[in-house]
Design a protein around this motif. Structure first.
Motif, PDB file in Angstrom:
ATOM      1  N   ARG A  26      50.137  67.973   9.548  1.00 51.32           N
ATOM      2  CA  ARG A  26      49.926  69.232   8.822  1.00 51.32           C
ATOM      3  C   ARG A  26      48.808  70.051   9.456  1.00 51.32           C
ATOM      4  NH1 ARG A  26      50.676  65.816   4.365  1.00 51.32           N
ATOM      5  NH2 ARG A  26      48.416  65.708   4.050  1.00 51.32           N
ATOM      6  N   THR A  27      47.752  69.385   9.896  1.00 49.53           N
ATOM      7  CA  THR A  27      46.654  70.089  10.554  1.00 49.53           C
ATOM      8  C   THR A  27      47.117  70.717  11.865  1.00 49.53           C
ATOM      9  OG1 THR A  27      45.068  68.566   9.558  1.00 49.53           O
ATOM     10  CG2 THR A  27      44.305  69.847  11.447  1.00 49.53           C
ATOM     11  N   PHE A  28      47.900  69.971  12.627  1.00 50.83           N
ATOM     12  CA  PHE A  28      48.459  70.515  13.871  1.00 50.83           C
ATOM     13  C   PHE A  28      49.295  71.758  13.584  1.00 50.83           C
ATOM     14  CE2 PHE A  28      52.323  70.499  16.584  1.00 50.83           C
ATOM     15  CZ  PHE A  28      51.740  70.999  17.739  1.00 50.83           C
ATOM     16  N   LEU A  29      50.172  71.668  12.601  1.00 48.55           N
ATOM     17  CA  LEU A  29      51.027  72.804  12.267  1.00 48.55           C
ATOM     18  C   LEU A  29      50.216  73.991  11.757  1.00 48.55           C
ATOM     19  CD1 LEU A  29      54.042  70.937  10.663  1.00 48.55           C
ATOM     20  CD2 LEU A  29      53.913  72.017  12.921  1.00 48.55           C
ATOM     21  N   ALA A  30      49.115  73.738  11.066  1.00 43.23           N
ATOM     22  CA  ALA A  30      48.254  74.832  10.609  1.00 43.23           C
ATOM     23  C   ALA A  30      47.622  75.554  11.798  1.00 43.23           C
ATOM     24  CB  ALA A  30      47.176  74.286   9.681  1.00 43.23           C
ATOM     25  N   TRP A  31      47.192  74.796  12.820  1.00 46.67           N
ATOM     26  CA  TRP A  31      46.643  75.422  14.020  1.00 46.67           C
ATOM     27  C   TRP A  31      47.711  76.258  14.718  1.00 46.67           C
ATOM     28  CZ3 TRP A  31      41.870  76.300  15.168  1.00 46.67           C
ATOM     29  CH2 TRP A  31      40.869  75.426  14.773  1.00 46.67           C
ATOM     30  N   VAL A  32      48.922  75.753  14.798  1.00 44.69           N
ATOM     31  CA  VAL A  32      50.010  76.491  15.456  1.00 44.69           C
ATOM     32  C   VAL A  32      50.313  77.770  14.690  1.00 44.69           C
ATOM     33  CG1 VAL A  32      52.463  76.426  16.067  1.00 44.69           C
ATOM     34  CG2 VAL A  32      51.011  74.453  16.547  1.00 44.69           C
ATOM     35  N   ARG A  33      50.400  77.676  13.357  1.00 41.20           N
ATOM     36  CA  ARG A  33      50.666  78.870  12.546  1.00 41.20           C
ATOM     37  C   ARG A  33      49.551  79.895  12.698  1.00 41.20           C
ATOM     38  NH1 ARG A  33      52.198  75.039   8.689  1.00 41.20           N
ATOM     39  NH2 ARG A  33      50.178  75.262   7.679  1.00 41.20           N
ATOM     40  N   THR A  34      48.312  79.438  12.755  1.00 32.04           N
ATOM     41  CA  THR A  34      47.181  80.354  12.912  1.00 32.04           C
ATOM     42  C   THR A  34      47.274  81.085  14.245  1.00 32.04           C
ATOM     43  OG1 THR A  34      45.782  78.960  11.534  1.00 32.04           O
ATOM     44  CG2 THR A  34      44.668  80.515  12.999  1.00 32.04           C
ATOM     45  N   ALA A  35      47.547  80.350  15.314  1.00 28.82           N
ATOM     46  CA  ALA A  35      47.654  80.978  16.634  1.00 28.82           C
ATOM     47  C   ALA A  35      48.798  81.987  16.671  1.00 28.82           C
ATOM     48  CB  ALA A  35      47.849  79.913  17.710  1.00 28.82           C
ATOM     49  N   ILE A  36      49.939  81.624  16.118  1.00 28.62           N
ATOM     50  CA  ILE A  36      51.093  82.525  16.110  1.00 28.62           C
ATOM     51  C   ILE A  36      50.802  83.770  15.291  1.00 28.62           C
ATOM     52  CG2 ILE A  36      53.470  82.785  15.290  1.00 28.62           C
ATOM     53  CD1 ILE A  36      53.901  79.844  16.110  1.00 28.62           C
ATOM     54  N   ALA A  37      50.171  83.598  14.141  1.00 31.70           N
ATOM     55  CA  ALA A  37      49.877  84.736  13.276  1.00 31.70           C
ATOM     56  C   ALA A  37      48.892  85.701  13.926  1.00 31.70           C
ATOM     57  CB  ALA A  37      49.327  84.244  11.937  1.00 31.70           C
ATOM     58  N   VAL A  38      47.839  85.173  14.517  1.00 28.26           N
ATOM     59  CA  VAL A  38      46.835  86.045  15.124  1.00 28.26           C
ATOM     60  C   VAL A  38      47.420  86.773  16.329  1.00 28.26           C
ATOM     61  CG1 VAL A  38      44.616  86.079  16.321  1.00 28.26           C
ATOM     62  CG2 VAL A  38      44.878  84.727  14.253  1.00 28.26           C
ATOM     63  N   VAL A  39      48.149  86.057  17.177  1.00 28.00           N
ATOM     64  CA  VAL A  39      48.761  86.703  18.350  1.00 28.00           C
ATOM     65  C   VAL A  39      49.794  87.730  17.899  1.00 28.00           C
ATOM     66  CG1 VAL A  39      50.241  86.316  20.360  1.00 28.00           C
ATOM     67  CG2 VAL A  39      48.306  84.812  19.938  1.00 28.00           C
ATOM     68  N   GLY A  40      50.638  87.364  16.954  1.00 31.59           N
ATOM     69  CA  GLY A  40      51.661  88.291  16.463  1.00 31.59           C
ATOM     70  C   GLY A  40      51.070  89.536  15.833  1.00 31.59           C
ATOM     71  N   PHE A  41      50.020  89.345  15.034  1.00 32.04           N
ATOM     72  CA  PHE A  41      49.381  90.487  14.398  1.00 32.04           C
ATOM     73  C   PHE A  41      48.718  91.378  15.445  1.00 32.04           C
ATOM     74  CE2 PHE A  41      45.803  92.526  12.170  1.00 32.04           C
ATOM     75  CZ  PHE A  41      46.522  93.216  11.214  1.00 32.04           C
ATOM     76  N   GLY A  42      48.066  90.766  16.421  1.00 36.07           N
ATOM     77  CA  GLY A  42      47.426  91.551  17.478  1.00 36.07           C
ATOM     78  C   GLY A  42      48.428  92.361  18.275  1.00 36.07           C
ATOM     79  N   LEU A  43      49.558  91.755  18.614  1.00 37.77           N
ATOM     80  CA  LEU A  43      50.581  92.476  19.365  1.00 37.77           C
ATOM     81  C   LEU A  43      51.234  93.574  18.517  1.00 37.77           C
ATOM     82  CD1 LEU A  43      52.260  89.551  21.312  1.00 37.77           C
ATOM     83  CD2 LEU A  43      50.639  91.246  22.187  1.00 37.77           C
ATOM     84  N   ALA A  44      51.403  93.320  17.230  1.00 41.35           N
ATOM     85  CA  ALA A  44      51.989  94.326  16.342  1.00 41.35           C
ATOM     86  C   ALA A  44      51.065  95.524  16.195  1.00 41.35           C
ATOM     87  CB  ALA A  44      52.288  93.711  14.978  1.00 41.35           C
ATOM     88  N   VAL A  45      49.779  95.267  16.054  1.00 38.45           N
ATOM     89  CA  VAL A  45      48.822  96.366  15.941  1.00 38.45           C
ATOM     90  C   VAL A  45      48.839  97.199  17.214  1.00 38.45           C
ATOM     91  CG1 VAL A  45      46.343  96.876  15.837  1.00 38.45           C
ATOM     92  CG2 VAL A  45      47.344  95.272  14.231  1.00 38.45           C
ATOM     93  N   GLY A  46      48.996  96.543  18.354  1.00 35.93           N
ATOM     94  CA  GLY A  46      49.051  97.264  19.620  1.00 35.93           C
ATOM     95  C   GLY A  46      50.236  98.202  19.724  1.00 35.93           C
TER      96      GLY A  46
END
Length: 119
Positions: A26-46
């Motif tokens: 679960r901790t591993f998956l939380a790190w993966v979700r965090t990375a995906i969310a931050v990258v996705g949000f950053g690219l969307a804002v761009g």
């Protein structure tokens, strides 16, 4: 119902310490979700700006997100070995944990600089 008890040592260890292994996953998956969310949000804002985003910032976001996922996988494997060790898991933070935290903070900083660059 017939139960086969001829499992490998690793399967037996995972079965006896299931809650620890499940928490590790679960901790591993939380790190993966965090990375995906931050990258996705950053690219969307761009993409919201009138100007096209710079390639270096998109590449930096994607590479940092990839490194977070890779390090979180390494952390999961280290924790798995700690859980299966005879001494049991310890709660001490490892250098990988601090590096993951630093990388997530750098993702937020990259996203902020990316956003400010577009404004």
């Amino acid at each position: 119902m017939n139960i086969d008890h001829s499992g490998t040592t690793q399967e037996v260890a995972m079965a006896t310490k299931f809650t620890d292994h499940a928490a590790n996953e679960r901790t591993f998956l939380a790190w993966v979700r965090t990375a995906i969310a931050v990258v996705g949000f950053g690219l969307a804002v761009g993409r919201l700006s009138d100007r096209p985003p710079s390639a270096w910032s998109e590449v930096a976001l994607l590479l940092t997100g990839g490194v977070v996922v890779l390090l979180s996988y390494c952390r999961m494997q280290v924790q798995r070995r700690r859980i299966n060790s005879p001494e049991g898991p310890d709660d001490a933070a490892s250098p990988v944990d601090l590096l993951l935290l630093a990388l997530v903070l750098s993702l937020f900083a990259l996203m902020a600089s990316f956003t400010l660059h577009l404004v």
